[in-house]
Motif scaffolding. Structure first.
Motif, mmCIF file in Angstrom:
data_model
loop_
_atom_site.group_PDB
_atom_site.id
_atom_site.type_symbol
_atom_site.label_atom_id
_atom_site.label_comp_id
_atom_site.label_asym_id
_atom_site.label_seq_id
_atom_site.Cartn_x
_atom_site.Cartn_y
_atom_site.Cartn_z
ATOM 1 N N UNK A 366 12.768 93.289 31.334
ATOM 2 C CA UNK A 366 12.344 94.219 29.922
ATOM 3 C C UNK A 366 12.108 95.530 30.277
ATOM 4 N N UNK A 367 10.994 95.897 31.356
ATOM 5 C CA UNK A 367 10.564 97.033 31.410
ATOM 6 C C UNK A 367 11.727 97.865 32.311
ATOM 7 N N UNK A 368 12.717 97.348 33.057
ATOM 8 C CA UNK A 368 13.757 98.366 33.557
ATOM 9 C C UNK A 368 14.725 98.361 32.294
ATOM 10 N N UNK A 369 14.988 97.618 31.441
ATOM 11 C CA UNK A 369 15.933 97.623 30.413
ATOM 12 C C UNK A 369 15.425 98.885 29.444
ATOM 13 N N UNK A 370 14.043 98.978 29.110
ATOM 14 C CA UNK A 370 13.549 99.846 28.326
ATOM 15 C C UNK A 370 13.636 101.450 28.895
ATOM 16 N N UNK A 371 13.519 101.532 30.185
ATOM 17 C CA UNK A 371 13.537 102.840 31.020
ATOM 18 C C UNK A 371 15.075 103.282 30.896
ATOM 19 N N UNK A 372 16.108 102.141 31.217
ATOM 20 C CA UNK A 372 17.596 102.632 31.169
ATOM 21 C C UNK A 372 17.813 103.285 29.868
ATOM 22 N N UNK A 373 17.120 102.478 28.969
ATOM 23 C CA UNK A 373 17.495 103.031 27.526
ATOM 24 C C UNK A 373 17.145 104.337 27.326
ATOM 25 N N UNK A 374 15.725 104.623 27.625
ATOM 26 C CA UNK A 374 15.305 105.987 27.279
ATOM 27 C C UNK A 374 15.909 106.945 28.361
ATOM 28 N N UNK A 375 16.487 106.927 29.363
ATOM 29 C CA UNK A 375 17.009 107.689 30.187
ATOM 30 C C UNK A 375 18.284 107.853 29.885
ATOM 31 N N UNK A 376 19.142 107.017 29.450
ATOM 32 C CA UNK A 376 20.498 107.259 28.958
ATOM 33 C C UNK A 376 20.458 107.911 27.604
ATOM 34 N N UNK A 377 19.378 107.954 26.540
ATOM 35 C CA UNK A 377 19.391 108.448 25.494
ATOM 36 C C UNK A 377 19.103 110.249 25.943
ATOM 37 N N UNK A 378 18.315 110.397 26.915
ATOM 38 C CA UNK A 378 18.061 111.607 27.436
ATOM 39 C C UNK A 378 19.480 112.370 27.969
ATOM 40 N N UNK A 379 20.129 111.559 28.901
ATOM 41 C CA UNK A 379 21.467 111.905 29.299
ATOM 42 C C UNK A 379 22.444 112.285 28.201
ATOM 43 N N UNK A 380 22.421 111.459 27.345
ATOM 44 C CA UNK A 380 23.490 111.856 26.267
ATOM 45 C C UNK A 380 23.225 113.193 25.465
ATOM 46 N N UNK A 381 21.826 113.635 25.489
ATOM 47 C CA UNK A 381 21.516 114.864 24.697
ATOM 48 C C UNK A 381 21.102 115.850 25.632
ATOM 49 N N UNK A 382 21.572 115.759 26.785
ATOM 50 C CA UNK A 382 21.383 116.571 27.830
ATOM 51 C C UNK A 382 20.029 117.106 28.023
ATOM 52 N N UNK A 383 19.139 116.172 28.021
ATOM 53 C CA UNK A 383 17.793 116.600 28.500
ATOM 54 C C UNK A 383 17.054 116.080 29.454
ATOM 55 N N UNK A 384 17.791 115.750 30.511
ATOM 56 C CA UNK A 384 17.460 115.045 31.588
ATOM 57 C C UNK A 384 16.910 116.233 32.445
ATOM 58 N N UNK A 385 15.708 116.037 33.128
ATOM 59 C CA UNK A 385 15.156 116.978 34.297
ATOM 60 C C UNK A 385 15.785 116.637 35.448
ATOM 61 N N UNK A 386 15.835 117.675 36.565
ATOM 62 C CA UNK A 386 16.452 117.536 37.824
ATOM 63 C C UNK A 386 15.531 116.262 38.591
ATOM 64 N N UNK A 387 14.385 116.294 38.154
ATOM 65 C CA UNK A 387 13.498 115.202 38.657
ATOM 66 C C UNK A 387 14.001 113.987 38.256
ATOM 67 N N UNK A 388 14.457 113.628 37.080
ATOM 68 C CA UNK A 388 14.829 112.436 36.773
ATOM 69 C C UNK A 388 16.420 112.040 37.422
ATOM 70 N N UNK A 389 17.029 112.949 37.856
ATOM 71 C CA UNK A 389 18.280 112.854 38.389
ATOM 72 C C UNK A 389 18.394 112.833 39.961
ATOM 73 N N UNK A 390 17.229 112.890 40.701
ATOM 74 C CA UNK A 390 17.089 112.823 42.015
ATOM 75 C C UNK A 390 15.990 111.817 42.646
ATOM 76 N N UNK A 391 16.418 111.647 43.793
ATOM 77 C CA UNK A 391 15.327 110.493 44.518
ATOM 78 C C UNK A 391 15.726 109.258 44.363
ATOM 79 N N UNK A 392 16.932 108.791 44.119
ATOM 80 C CA UNK A 392 17.304 107.507 44.254
ATOM 81 C C UNK A 392 17.491 106.860 45.466
ATOM 82 N N UNK A 393 17.268 105.531 45.563
ATOM 83 C CA UNK A 393 17.469 104.759 46.968
ATOM 84 C C UNK A 393 18.601 103.823 46.680
#
Length: 478
Positions: A366-393
């Protein structure tokens, strides 16, 4: 007496070396406060607003909307410390700068995007200086800057006079070299005759039109005498020139350029291999339906299939930590990472981006789903920061949304693996010894063969498939 401070495009971090000006937020003559956003730029990773570390009056801007600037190139100049309308000016005319409260003109120093002091921005005010045509213009204030502007590309005759070619951007110089454009013959449309990318683009178009016109002229029968032989080689060159003039060239920049660079680096540095398996997802779909039904009409957000697959991935990585790692090529070491920062591919109007769910190993579905939904909305509106797009493992790529069954994912460098998920659709399947129609999905795992062998990769993928087919298997790790 005012000082004119030059603000350069700051280092935006994460290896970004250039940015495109999308929209200016201030005009020449506007009063700005310390850390007030002055321009909106688009990097290869995100759309961000750049705050100015100085407070005062904007005296000049560098770069048109749509042009690219390298890190370190001048963005604008600000007259700081003026006390009346005659002490500083845009273009040496004398415009006053309102000193922000608590500021001394030294600036905040917080020039990285998103790291301003957060002080409220002062209301912008346009100051129109009085011009005195009867007297000589006052001397221009001295420009205080860290390193000076990049050196001009060449020295030669410009519009009938000797002097340096007015080019600041190395991108403009490189574009001119690629298309054999002589910068000494161009008149810049920027401040003080600065040659901009738009000027070079215009020269390229004019050169193409001239080549096409020459080709048409040479192809007309009346353009040559009857006794003049026409070599096959000449005809080939003419046809090639005409084709080149009509071909569309799309610059690899912004998100598209960043994706191209990362994928090329992945394929050149990582010895990758792919394994895949078909899995019966009927029970997983039934479990998801039961979860969402149990939450009721107002029981919170629904759990998505992607969230369940993400939770399965974190459980699989706990069993096979080799795939949650990276390779330090300089030290020749495999670095196993302590936590899972799960990236997921998201298609937007700007292109493919990979937002990252931080500490996914500590979250439930449930927590992962909520975070995916939040980040997806930011991605669609072009509001993701560089920090939210880096550091993946580790990255999860659901290409099934495009209606395809399978793929061979390219690893998101510098990670060690990516799981690809195709569409879930009804297919014939042997279930309990009998042929039945089941919901089937293809899972593909691409992995860095340096961090593990096929046995580890196969074990990871088989565990994911078992959890998809029998979600109860996942309960052992919860």
């Amino acid at each position: 007496m005012a000082q004119v401070l030059e603000f350069k495009l700051p280092d935006l971090g994460e290896g970004l070396t250039e940015a495109e000006i999308v929209r200016w937020l201030v005009e020449v003559g506007d009063v700005v406060a310390i850390d007030q956003p002055v321009v909106e730029v688009e990097t290869a990773k995100a759309m961000v607003e750049v705050p100015c570390p100085y407070g005062g009056v904007v005296t000049a801007r560098f770069g048109e909307e749509g042009s690219e600037l390298p890190v370190g190139a001048p963005l604008l100049t600000v007259a700081v410390g003026a006390t009346d309308a005659s002490s500083a000016a845009p273009g040496d005319d004398g415009a006053a700068a309102e000193e922000p409260s608590g500021g001394s003109g030294s600036g905040s120093g917080n020039v990285l995007v998103g790291y301003g002091t957060g002080a409220p921005a002062a209301r912008r005010r346009r100051i129109r200086p009085e011009r005195n045509t009867a007297s000589a213009a006052p001397a221009a204030p001295a420009v205080v800057s860290a390193p000076s502007r990049p050196a001009p590309v060449a020295v030669g005759e410009v519009n009938g006079r000797q002097g340096p070619v007015a080019v600041v951007s190395p991108l403009v110089r490189r574009l001119a070299r690629q298309h054999e454009i002589d910068l000494r013959g161009l008149t810049g449309s920027g401040p003080d005759g600065l040659i901009l990318r738009a000027d070079v683009d215009s020269a390229i178009r004019q050169a193409g039109q001239a080549t096409e016109a020459a080709t048409r002229t040479a192809a007309r029968p009346e353009a040559r005498t009857a006794a003049e032989p026409v070599a096959a080689e000449t005809s080939t060159i003419q046809v090639g020139a005409a084709t080149q003039a009509t071909a569309e060239r799309i610059p690899l920049r912004g998100v598209r350029g960043a994706v191209a660079d990362k994928l090329s680096r992945s394929r050149s540095e990582i010895p990758d291999a792919t394994c895949w398996v078909d899995a019966d997802a009927t029970e997983l779909m039934a479990a998801r339906a039961a979860m969402n039904a149990a939450s009721g009409p107002s029981g919170g957000p629904k759990v998505s299939v992607l969230a369940l697959l993400a939770r399965i991935c974190t459980a699989a990585l706990a069993r096979y930590p080799e795939l949650n790692s990276t390779v330090d090529t300089a030290a020749r070491e495999i670095v196993r990472l302590p936590g899972v920062h799960l990236g997921f591919a998201a298609q937007t109007e700007r292109g493919l981006v990979v937002p990252v769910v931080r500490d996914a190993h500590t979250r439930n579905a449930e927590s992962i789903g909520a975070e995916i939904a939040r980040l997806t909305e930011l991605a669609r509106t072009g509001k993701l920061s560089p920090a939210q797009l880096t550091g993946g493992t580790f990255t999860l790529n659901n290409y099934g949304v495009f209606g395809v069954d399978g793929s061979t994912p390219i690893i998101n460098h510098p990670e060690a693996a990516m799981l690809g998920v195709g569409r879930i659709m009804p297919k014939p399947w042997v279930h309990h010894g009998e042929l039945a129609v089941r919901q089937v999905v293809q899972l593909s795992l691409t992995f860095d063969h340096r961090v593990c062998d096929g046995g580890t990769a196969g074990g990871f993928l088989r565990y994911v498939a078992d959890c998809v087919e029998q979600p109860a298997v996942l309960l052992r790790t919860l």
